[in-house]
Design an enzyme around this catalytic site. Structure first.
Site, PDB file in Angstrom:
ATOM      1  N   HIS A  48     -12.095 -10.103   1.570  1.00  0.00           N
ATOM      2  CA  HIS A  48     -11.139  -9.284   0.810  1.00  0.00           C
ATOM      3  C   HIS A  48     -10.647 -10.040  -0.407  1.00  0.00           C
ATOM      4  CE1 HIS A  48      -8.048  -6.268   0.110  1.00  0.00           C
ATOM      5  NE2 HIS A  48      -7.230  -7.270  -0.159  1.00  0.00           N
TER       6      HIS A  48
ATOM      7  N   SER B   4       0.861  -5.508   4.552  1.00  0.00           N
ATOM      8  CA  SER B   4       0.198  -4.324   4.011  1.00  0.00           C
ATOM      9  C   SER B   4      -1.323  -4.556   3.947  1.00  0.00           C
ATOM     10  CB  SER B   4       0.770  -4.048   2.615  1.00  0.00           C
ATOM     11  OG  SER B   4      -0.013  -3.133   1.908  1.00  0.00           O
TER      12      SER B   4
ATOM     13  N   LYS C 212      -4.534  -3.110   6.896  1.00  0.00           N
ATOM     14  CA  LYS C 212      -5.739  -2.338   6.569  1.00  0.00           C
ATOM     15  C   LYS C 212      -7.010  -3.092   6.976  1.00  0.00           C
ATOM     16  CE  LYS C 212      -3.646  -1.854   2.620  1.00  0.00           C
ATOM     17  NZ  LYS C 212      -3.106  -1.540   1.295  1.00  0.00           N
TER      18      LYS C 212
ATOM     19  N   ARG D 154       7.812   1.484  -1.407  1.00  0.00           N
ATOM     20  CA  ARG D 154       8.083   0.182  -2.059  1.00  0.00           C
ATOM     21  C   ARG D 154       7.865   0.270  -3.548  1.00  0.00           C
ATOM     22  NH1 ARG D 154       3.845  -3.184   0.624  1.00  0.00           N
ATOM     23  NH2 ARG D 154       4.509  -4.753  -0.875  1.00  0.00           N
TER      24      ARG D 154
ATOM     25  N   ASP E 276       1.204   2.103   6.394  1.00  0.00           N
ATOM     26  CA  ASP E 276       1.213   1.285   5.180  1.00  0.00           C
ATOM     27  C   ASP E 276       1.189   2.153   3.934  1.00  0.00           C
ATOM     28  OD1 ASP E 276       0.822  -1.088   3.427  1.00  0.00           O
ATOM     29  OD2 ASP E 276      -1.085  -0.073   3.080  1.00  0.00           O
TER      30      ASP E 276
HETATM   31  N1  URA Z   1      -2.034  -4.555  -2.124  1.00  0.00           N
HETATM   32  C1  URA Z   1      -1.759  -3.948  -0.964  1.00  0.00           C
HETATM   33  O1  URA Z   1      -2.647  -3.416  -0.315  1.00  0.00           O
HETATM   34  N2  URA Z   1      -0.497  -3.954  -0.520  1.00  0.00           N
HETATM   35  C2  URA Z   1       0.515  -4.529  -1.198  1.00  0.00           C
HETATM   36  O2  URA Z   1       1.643  -4.500  -0.737  1.00  0.00           O
HETATM   37  C3  URA Z   1       0.223  -5.140  -2.411  1.00  0.00           C
HETATM   38  C4  URA Z   1      -1.073  -5.150  -2.856  1.00  0.00           C
END
Ligand code: URA
Ligand code: CA
Length: 438
Positions: free
Chosen positions: A82, A183, A187, A168, A161
């Site tokens: 990632h 976050s 995922k 947010r 999320d």
């Molecule tokens: N990328 C994400 O997936 N989440 C965040 O909070 C910030 C960047």
């Protein structure tokens, strides 16, 4: 349990238990807890932080809030990679086939680009015929057959999320390391791999602007991964200039092919090799770092990695001839060379400006549902540290619209800074964060 008590607790710097976090997140997803209470809790986290177990609980609760992928039918240790997002970051298109050619099973979900950063799914879609959505069974069986599959997000991964991130975004609470780390990792964990190699970008073109913040984010994510039982490590890497030379979807596919031929730009190639070595080690298919590196280099040299990209493209309905003939990718109607107009050393190439110009050319999305143009973008012809003359071509702009071409040509020059003296070159990799050193 009452949300107000949990907000107060966090406001006063206490930790929440797993049960309390479950109450909060599940209640929010169901709509029982309103935005204003969740927003207040996010702000309390922003100021008070969370401890590692607490962050891990939050991550796992979010990961389990929707669909999770079961990759257990795939043989071997599944390693995902990632990147927190950069400009000219084509690494997935290179590293995934590279490690798959060595036997690392790669069952990877990628995202689309947003703002100045690109996304792997858009890049793949520039290959004629390539299908980014596969049924879960197809996805799994393809990895067992050819060792690799790259798809877009299917199902509802970590819906908690998604809701929290949107909240947010409008309450000035994105910039909280526990919230960012949970976050991202929620995922990744929902997507089912056994281990993660993370590329945390730092610099002008990245989410994290300072090395200190990037290292903290990397450590937090590695810790979450380890506490959640997934092998995780991170590289903290430079995003003070674009990583590769191509910015734009089809242009980046072309650059990935060039790199798999061993003819790619040095910084991009170097980072891909390091990421690949880490993935090979994590998958336990090499007995030493030296052996892993040799295999990675040999796969690039022999063409095995490039061949694996062709297999991937063909397995997902794309035209595999693209690896021999990139001219079958979408082509822009207009190009323009940008000249330096002065002499000197290139002191800096601002990745944020390059990314924004590429976006305005149509390569990226200003909003989530903007339509993009796969052919357009920028190809840098120089990099930081080069000595350029008046007539040196700094970059080539690709556009499908004459006015955008002219506008891009005017704006892109602002990304380049010149100096009389040779600048100090930054390394591509600043730090490596492993579980051992936490
Ligand atoms: N990328 C994400 O997936 N989440 C965040 O909070 C910030 C960047
Ligand atoms: Ca291992």
């Amino acid at each position: 349990m009452h949300a107000v008590d949990l907000i107060r607790k966090k406001r006063d710097g206490e930790r929440l238990s797993r049960t309390e976090l479950e109450f909060l997140i599940a209640g929010y997803v169901r709509g029982d807890i309103p935005d204003y209470q969740m927003a207040a809790w996010n702000m309390a986290v922003y100021f008070r932080g969370m401890d590692p177990e607490e962050i891990t609980d939050l991550t796992l609760i979010m990961a389990q809030s929707g669909d999770t992928l079961d990759l257990s039918a795939i043989r071997g240790i599944k390693v995902d990679k990632h990147s927190t997002g950069g400009v000219g970051d084509t690494t997935t298109l290179i590293v995934a086939p590279l490690v798959a050619s060595l036997g690392v099973p790669v069952a990877k979900m990628s995202g689309r680009g947003l703002g100045h950063t690109g996304g792997t799914v858009d890049k793949l879609e520039s290959i004629p015929g390539f299908q980014v959505s596969l049924e879960p069974e197809q996805f799994v069986s393809q990895v067992n057959r050819i060792g690799l599959s790259l798809v877009g997000q299917t199902g509802q991964l970590a819906p908690a999320d998604k809701l929290l991130y949107a909240l947010r975004d409008v309450t000035a609470t994105v910039e909280s390391i526990p919230l960012i780390a949970s976050s991202i990792m929620s995922k990744k964990i929902a997507a089912g791999a056994d281990g993660f190699v993370l590329d945390v970008k730092v610099g002008k073109g990245a989410f994290m602007k300072t090395e200190e913040d990037a290292v903290e984010l990397a450590k937090t994510m590695v810790q979450i991964g380890q506490l959640a039982g997934r092998d995780t490590m991170a590289l903290v890497t430079d995003m003070n200039q674009p990583l590769g030379r191509a910015i734009g979807n089809a242009l980046e596919v072309k650059e990935a092919i060039r790199t798999l031929r061993g003819e790619g730009p040095e910084r991009l190639t170097g980072l891909c090799i390091e990421l690949a070595v880490e993935m090979v080690l994590m998958a336990d298919i090499a007995s030493s770092r030296q052996e892993a590196r040799q295999s990675v280099l040999e796969s690039l040299r022999s063409g095995d990695a490039l061949h694996k990209l062709r297999e991937l493209i063909e397995a997902q309905g794309g035209d595999g001839r693209v690896v021999d003939d990139p001219s079958i990718l979408p082509q822009a109607s207009y190009t323009k060379d940008i000249l330096a107009g002065q002499s000197g050393y290139l002191q800096a190439i601002d990745p944020l400006i390059i990314g924004m110009v590429a976006m305005e050319l149509g390569a990226g999305r200003e909003h989530k549902d903007s339509v993009i143009d796969l052919a357009v973008g920028i190809e840098l012809q120089t990099e930081v540290g080069d000595y350029v003359h008046d007539q040196t071509v700094l970059a080539r702009i690709y556009a499908n619209d004459q006015s955008k071409l002219e506008q891009g040509a005017r704006q892109v020059l602002q990304a380049f800074q010149f100096s009389e003296s040779q600048p100090l070159l930054q390394p591509t990799i600043y730090r490596k964060i492993t579980a051992q050193e936490l």
